[in-house]
Motif scaffolding. Structure first.
Motif, PDB file in Angstrom:
ATOM      1  N   ASP A  27       0.853  -1.181   0.000  1.00  0.00           N
ATOM      2  CA  ASP A  27       0.000   0.000   0.000  1.00  0.00           C
ATOM      3  C   ASP A  27       0.893   1.237   0.000  1.00  0.00           C
ATOM      4  O   ASP A  27       1.399   1.659   1.042  1.00  0.00           O
ATOM      5  CB  ASP A  27      -0.907  -0.017   1.227  1.00  0.00           C
ATOM      6  CG  ASP A  27      -1.859   1.165   1.263  1.00  0.00           C
ATOM      7  OD1 ASP A  27      -1.807   2.000   0.343  1.00  0.00           O
ATOM      8  OD2 ASP A  27      -2.659   1.248   2.219  1.00  0.00           O
ATOM      9  N   THR A  28       1.124   1.821  -1.175  1.00  0.00           N
ATOM     10  CA  THR A  28       1.982   2.991  -1.303  1.00  0.00           C
ATOM     11  C   THR A  28       1.238   4.090  -2.051  1.00  0.00           C
ATOM     12  O   THR A  28       0.225   3.833  -2.712  1.00  0.00           O
ATOM     13  CB  THR A  28       3.282   2.668  -2.070  1.00  0.00           C
ATOM     14  OG1 THR A  28       2.944   2.362  -3.437  1.00  0.00           O
ATOM     15  CG2 THR A  28       4.008   1.479  -1.444  1.00  0.00           C
ATOM     16  N   GLU A  29       1.727   5.306  -1.959  1.00  0.00           N
ATOM     17  CA  GLU A  29       1.112   6.411  -2.676  1.00  0.00           C
ATOM     18  C   GLU A  29       1.111   6.187  -4.187  1.00  0.00           C
ATOM     19  O   GLU A  29       0.088   6.417  -4.845  1.00  0.00           O
ATOM     20  CB  GLU A  29       1.828   7.721  -2.328  1.00  0.00           C
ATOM     21  CG  GLU A  29       1.516   8.245  -0.929  1.00  0.00           C
ATOM     22  CD  GLU A  29       0.042   8.593  -0.775  1.00  0.00           C
ATOM     23  OE1 GLU A  29      -0.458   9.409  -1.572  1.00  0.00           O
ATOM     24  OE2 GLU A  29      -0.615   8.032   0.115  1.00  0.00           O
ATOM     25  N   PRO A  30       2.225   5.744  -4.795  1.00  0.00           N
ATOM     26  CA  PRO A  30       2.186   5.498  -6.237  1.00  0.00           C
ATOM     27  C   PRO A  30       1.171   4.425  -6.638  1.00  0.00           C
ATOM     28  O   PRO A  30       0.537   4.532  -7.691  1.00  0.00           O
ATOM     29  CB  PRO A  30       3.616   5.053  -6.553  1.00  0.00           C
ATOM     30  CG  PRO A  30       4.454   5.697  -5.504  1.00  0.00           C
ATOM     31  CD  PRO A  30       3.607   5.649  -4.270  1.00  0.00           C
ATOM     32  N   VAL A  31       1.025   3.394  -5.804  1.00  0.00           N
ATOM     33  CA  VAL A  31       0.043   2.352  -6.114  1.00  0.00           C
ATOM     34  C   VAL A  31      -1.366   2.920  -6.061  1.00  0.00           C
ATOM     35  O   VAL A  31      -2.193   2.692  -6.959  1.00  0.00           O
ATOM     36  CB  VAL A  31       0.190   1.169  -5.149  1.00  0.00           C
ATOM     37  CG1 VAL A  31      -1.025   0.246  -5.236  1.00  0.00           C
ATOM     38  CG2 VAL A  31       1.454   0.382  -5.453  1.00  0.00           C
ATOM     39  N   ARG A  32      -1.673   3.672  -5.018  1.00  0.00           N
ATOM     40  CA  ARG A  32      -3.004   4.267  -4.905  1.00  0.00           C
ATOM     41  C   ARG A  32      -3.281   5.205  -6.075  1.00  0.00           C
ATOM     42  O   ARG A  32      -4.384   5.221  -6.625  1.00  0.00           O
ATOM     43  CB  ARG A  32      -3.140   5.000  -3.572  1.00  0.00           C
ATOM     44  CG  ARG A  32      -3.309   4.055  -2.375  1.00  0.00           C
ATOM     45  CD  ARG A  32      -3.430   4.817  -1.071  1.00  0.00           C
ATOM     46  NE  ARG A  32      -3.720   3.887   0.030  1.00  0.00           N
ATOM     47  CZ  ARG A  32      -4.844   3.888   0.746  1.00  0.00           C
ATOM     48  NH1 ARG A  32      -5.778   4.788   0.492  1.00  0.00           N
ATOM     49  NH2 ARG A  32      -5.024   3.015   1.720  1.00  0.00           N
ATOM     50  N   ARG A  33      -2.285   5.992  -6.450  1.00  0.00           N
ATOM     51  CA  ARG A  33      -2.465   6.909  -7.562  1.00  0.00           C
ATOM     52  C   ARG A  33      -2.763   6.141  -8.846  1.00  0.00           C
ATOM     53  O   ARG A  33      -3.660   6.503  -9.620  1.00  0.00           O
ATOM     54  CB  ARG A  33      -1.214   7.765  -7.724  1.00  0.00           C
ATOM     55  CG  ARG A  33      -1.346   8.837  -8.817  1.00  0.00           C
ATOM     56  CD  ARG A  33      -0.205   9.833  -8.761  1.00  0.00           C
ATOM     57  NE  ARG A  33       1.091   9.196  -8.937  1.00  0.00           N
ATOM     58  CZ  ARG A  33       2.013   9.094  -7.996  1.00  0.00           C
ATOM     59  NH1 ARG A  33       1.790   9.571  -6.775  1.00  0.00           N
ATOM     60  NH2 ARG A  33       3.177   8.518  -8.247  1.00  0.00           N
ATOM     61  N   PHE A  34      -2.022   5.051  -9.097  1.00  0.00           N
ATOM     62  CA  PHE A  34      -2.261   4.250 -10.292  1.00  0.00           C
ATOM     63  C   PHE A  34      -3.673   3.662 -10.283  1.00  0.00           C
ATOM     64  O   PHE A  34      -4.376   3.703 -11.301  1.00  0.00           O
ATOM     65  CB  PHE A  34      -1.244   3.122 -10.389  1.00  0.00           C
ATOM     66  CG  PHE A  34      -1.598   2.076 -11.411  1.00  0.00           C
ATOM     67  CD1 PHE A  34      -1.432   2.305 -12.766  1.00  0.00           C
ATOM     68  CD2 PHE A  34      -2.140   0.856 -11.010  1.00  0.00           C
ATOM     69  CE1 PHE A  34      -1.782   1.352 -13.708  1.00  0.00           C
ATOM     70  CE2 PHE A  34      -2.490  -0.110 -11.938  1.00  0.00           C
ATOM     71  CZ  PHE A  34      -2.311   0.145 -13.294  1.00  0.00           C
ATOM     72  N   ALA A  84     -17.279  -2.242 -14.517  1.00  0.00           N
ATOM     73  CA  ALA A  84     -16.317  -1.153 -14.362  1.00  0.00           C
ATOM     74  C   ALA A  84     -15.996  -0.974 -12.878  1.00  0.00           C
ATOM     75  O   ALA A  84     -16.895  -0.990 -12.036  1.00  0.00           O
ATOM     76  CB  ALA A  84     -16.887   0.143 -14.935  1.00  0.00           C
ATOM     77  N   VAL A  85     -14.712  -0.831 -12.565  1.00  0.00           N
ATOM     78  CA  VAL A  85     -14.273  -0.659 -11.180  1.00  0.00           C
ATOM     79  C   VAL A  85     -13.518   0.663 -11.060  1.00  0.00           C
ATOM     80  O   VAL A  85     -12.508   0.873 -11.731  1.00  0.00           O
ATOM     81  CB  VAL A  85     -13.370  -1.820 -10.728  1.00  0.00           C
ATOM     82  CG1 VAL A  85     -12.882  -1.592  -9.298  1.00  0.00           C
ATOM     83  CG2 VAL A  85     -14.112  -3.142 -10.823  1.00  0.00           C
ATOM     84  N   TYR A  86     -14.033   1.534 -10.197  1.00  0.00           N
ATOM     85  CA  TYR A  86     -13.408   2.820  -9.917  1.00  0.00           C
ATOM     86  C   TYR A  86     -12.937   2.822  -8.468  1.00  0.00           C
ATOM     87  O   TYR A  86     -13.727   2.613  -7.545  1.00  0.00           O
ATOM     88  CB  TYR A  86     -14.401   3.962 -10.116  1.00  0.00           C
ATOM     89  CG  TYR A  86     -14.834   4.188 -11.536  1.00  0.00           C
ATOM     90  CD1 TYR A  86     -14.268   5.193 -12.313  1.00  0.00           C
ATOM     91  CD2 TYR A  86     -15.837   3.401 -12.116  1.00  0.00           C
ATOM     92  CE1 TYR A  86     -14.671   5.414 -13.616  1.00  0.00           C
ATOM     93  CE2 TYR A  86     -16.248   3.614 -13.419  1.00  0.00           C
ATOM     94  CZ  TYR A  86     -15.664   4.625 -14.166  1.00  0.00           C
ATOM     95  OH  TYR A  86     -16.075   4.828 -15.463  1.00  0.00           O
ATOM     96  N   PHE A  87     -11.657   3.080  -8.253  1.00  0.00           N
ATOM     97  CA  PHE A  87     -11.121   3.198  -6.902  1.00  0.00           C
ATOM     98  C   PHE A  87     -11.146   4.653  -6.444  1.00  0.00           C
ATOM     99  O   PHE A  87     -11.085   5.585  -7.259  1.00  0.00           O
ATOM    100  CB  PHE A  87      -9.683   2.680  -6.852  1.00  0.00           C
ATOM    101  CG  PHE A  87      -9.564   1.182  -6.875  1.00  0.00           C
ATOM    102  CD1 PHE A  87      -9.870   0.429  -5.744  1.00  0.00           C
ATOM    103  CD2 PHE A  87      -9.148   0.524  -8.026  1.00  0.00           C
ATOM    104  CE1 PHE A  87      -9.761  -0.942  -5.764  1.00  0.00           C
ATOM    105  CE2 PHE A  87      -9.033  -0.850  -8.045  1.00  0.00           C
ATOM    106  CZ  PHE A  87      -9.343  -1.590  -6.907  1.00  0.00           C
ATOM    107  N   HIS A  88     -11.180   4.833  -5.145  1.00  0.00           N
ATOM    108  CA  HIS A  88     -11.102   6.165  -4.549  1.00  0.00           C
ATOM    109  C   HIS A  88     -10.653   6.012  -3.101  1.00  0.00           C
ATOM    110  O   HIS A  88     -10.662   4.914  -2.534  1.00  0.00           O
ATOM    111  CB  HIS A  88     -12.462   6.875  -4.609  1.00  0.00           C
ATOM    112  CG  HIS A  88     -13.531   6.169  -3.811  1.00  0.00           C
ATOM    113  ND1 HIS A  88     -13.796   6.451  -2.485  1.00  0.00           N
ATOM    114  CD2 HIS A  88     -14.382   5.162  -4.147  1.00  0.00           C
ATOM    115  CE1 HIS A  88     -14.769   5.680  -2.053  1.00  0.00           C
ATOM    116  NE2 HIS A  88     -15.142   4.865  -3.043  1.00  0.00           N
ATOM    117  N   ASP A  89     -10.229   7.109  -2.502  1.00  0.00           N
ATOM    118  CA  ASP A  89      -9.971   7.135  -1.058  1.00  0.00           C
ATOM    119  C   ASP A  89     -10.265   8.545  -0.560  1.00  0.00           C
ATOM    120  O   ASP A  89     -10.827   9.375  -1.287  1.00  0.00           O
ATOM    121  CB  ASP A  89      -8.544   6.680  -0.722  1.00  0.00           C
ATOM    122  CG  ASP A  89      -7.453   7.557  -1.307  1.00  0.00           C
ATOM    123  OD1 ASP A  89      -7.754   8.707  -1.727  1.00  0.00           O
ATOM    124  OD2 ASP A  89      -6.293   7.117  -1.343  1.00  0.00           O
ATOM    125  N   GLY A  90      -9.912   8.831   0.680  1.00  0.00           N
ATOM    126  CA  GLY A  90     -10.253  10.117   1.273  1.00  0.00           C
ATOM    127  C   GLY A  90      -9.609  11.300   0.590  1.00  0.00           C
ATOM    128  O   GLY A  90     -10.110  12.434   0.702  1.00  0.00           O
TER     129      GLY A  90
END
Length: 393
Positions: A313-320, A337-343
């Motif tokens: 779990d890293t910032e670059p992974v979350r961004r990708f 379709a799968v869309y990821f998001h976080d806070g």
């Protein structure tokens, strides 16, 4: 000469042929030749994730270049390659330096792969336009595109040329297609060889040029499947690979003209070709404007999948993950379709997904997806169940 033609035809059909017989033969051959999975490490620079592509070898050329492009990771020149046992891939992924592991596999290999923090995607998807009686292909695009198309037609700037000589083929392949592939994909460009393109597509299909003010600016080489009344767009290109020819609606006009030709000549459908299973793929977004149906490929990729696994779990992974919504398979084998998001990162909903063949869209919170039991840190525990909607073929 006869042997050469048979070899060319059999090779083309092996790579592109459809139907249960060829798909079954591929699965049998893969079971023998792919006893060990490839393992390709693409180490990223600072601020980019380390990638591993594992599994079936075709993913090195069909999947990894796109992932490297989207993550900003290393190019092919910086990759390191080795092989692993299929039954060790889950352990290898957890123990590697990778942030993301993408595994290309036949559905029969799924039991050996990581389950936690993973999504199952089709290896590729195809986009197919159905043409009914009286189809008005202009109604398939936006009002803005229709208006631009009509303006250009009125000024006689665009017209479709159906070409058929060897000189026409040479012009298309050497002056359009290959320069375009080099300009767009560089060292990762892939295509059919010249002899195969001539024998198996040109001689068994149609070659179209879109002329603008009399000049050939865009071309498309298509194969015809008479049994299914299907026109398959196989190779495309713009004059001298010049990216300026993609602007001003010219590229869209070529597709509309080809769709119109197909409808007027009794074709039941136009196969616009395939692409990687990502909503963020430019090819997907462009072809989506023609309202195709998104389907699993009819060739040997039909039974192949991609497993996307987050190891760290890293910032670059979350961004990708946020920047690249995916086309996944749900428990009923439907395309979703799968869309990821976080806070900190909203879902990239500006990339539309709605088209025939797509069942729905799912928005996944990264904190829940990466830490479903509230536990941390990564690497993941492999007894953690995946999201309940995820397909586990």
């Amino acid at each position: 000469m006869m042997v050469d033609r048979l070899w060319t035809t059999s090779g083309y059909l092996w790579r592109n042929g459809e139907g249960a017989l060829i798909r079954g033969a591929h699965r049998s051959v893969d079971a023998v030749t792919s006893r060990h999975a490839v393992w390709v490490e693409s180490r990223g620079a600072d601020g980019t994730p380390n990638l591993v592509y594992a599994g079936l070898p075709e993913g090195i050329h069909l999947t990894l270049p796109f992932l490297e492009q989207q993550t900003g990771s290393a190019s092919a020149a910086a990759r390191t390659s080795s092989r692993r046992r299929w039954d060790s891939l889950s352990t290898e992924a957890a123990g590697s330096d990778a942030d993301l592991v993408i595994t290309g596999h036949d559905t029969r290999h799924a039991r050996h792969l990581p389950q936690a923090r993973s999504l199952t995607l089709p290896f590729r998807v195809s986009l197919v336009v159905a043409l009914g009686d009286g189809t008005d292909v202009l109604q398939r695009v936006s009002r803005k595109d229709r208006q631009q198309f009509a303006r250009q037609q009125r000024s006689s700037r665009w017209n479709l040329e159906v070409a058929g000589t060897d000189a026409d083929f040479a012009y298309f392949y050497d002056r359009m297609h290959m320069p375009t592939m080099r300009a767009r994909h560089g060292g990762s460009a892939r295509s059919e060889g010249r002899a195969i393109a001539r024998a198996e597509i040109f001689r068994k299909g149609m070659l179209f040029f879109l002329r603008q003010s009399g000049e050939r600016v865009v071309g498309a080489l298509c194969r015809v499947k008479p049994a299914g009344k299907t026109l398959v767009l196989r190779l495309v290109g713009v004059a001298d690979g010049d990216p300026a020819h993609y602007r001003g609606g010219t590229y869209t006009a070529l597709f509309l003209h080809v769709l119109q030709w197909a409808a007027q000549h009794g074709m039941a459908r136009v196969d616009l070709g395939g692409c990687e299973p990502f909503i963020s793929k430019g090819t997907f977004q462009f072809k989506r404007k023609f309202h195709p149906e998104v389907v699993l490929p009819a060739n040997h990729f039909r039974h192949k999948r991609l497993r996307v696994t987050v190891v760290r779990d890293t910032e670059p992974v979350r961004r990708f993950l946020v920047e690249n919504p995916m086309i996944a398979l749900d428990t009923r084998n439907r395309l979703t379709a799968v869309y990821f998001h976080d806070g900190r990162r909203p879902a990239r909903a500006g990339l539309p997904w709605r088209t025939a063949g797509m069942a729905s869209a799912v928005h996944l919170d990264l904190d829940t997806f990466l830490h479903p039991d509230g536990a941390a840190p990564l690497p993941p525990r492999h007894d953690t169940p995946p999201a309940t909607w995820l397909a586990q073929q």
